[in-house]
Design a protein around this motif. Sequence first.
Motif: not given
Length: 129
Positions: A30-34
């Motif tokens: 989720r962090l990399k996606d954000s």
Amino acid sequence: MITDPLANFITALQNAAKAGVETVVVPHSRLKDSVATILKKEGYLSSVERKGKKTSKIEVTLAYDNGEAHVHGVKRISKPSRRMYLGVSEIYGVKNGYGHLVLSTPEGIMTGQQAKKAKVGGEVLFEIW
């Protein structure tokens, strides 16, 4: 074993830009996606796609103009060994306004300019220019 997945992601972007590679595939989080969504909004990436169901990956396409990548460099600021936090009054510009500071705030992942506008501080993830 990758101990800092975000550093691996931004280093992959920098290496791809230097090598002239258009797409980079990294494991999904989720962090990399954000972060990828923010970078797309700021013009460093041209597209962000999630691939696969079981072992999901993120495929990002770097933005280029006349054969030159928009990503010229990145610098990881907050690391697992030393976290760095900034208040809203301490947020600074990168490369005289040509770069961006990416922060993790209580409002989510945002650039330094967005964080100043929202009047929130947070953990400084990295600089990109």
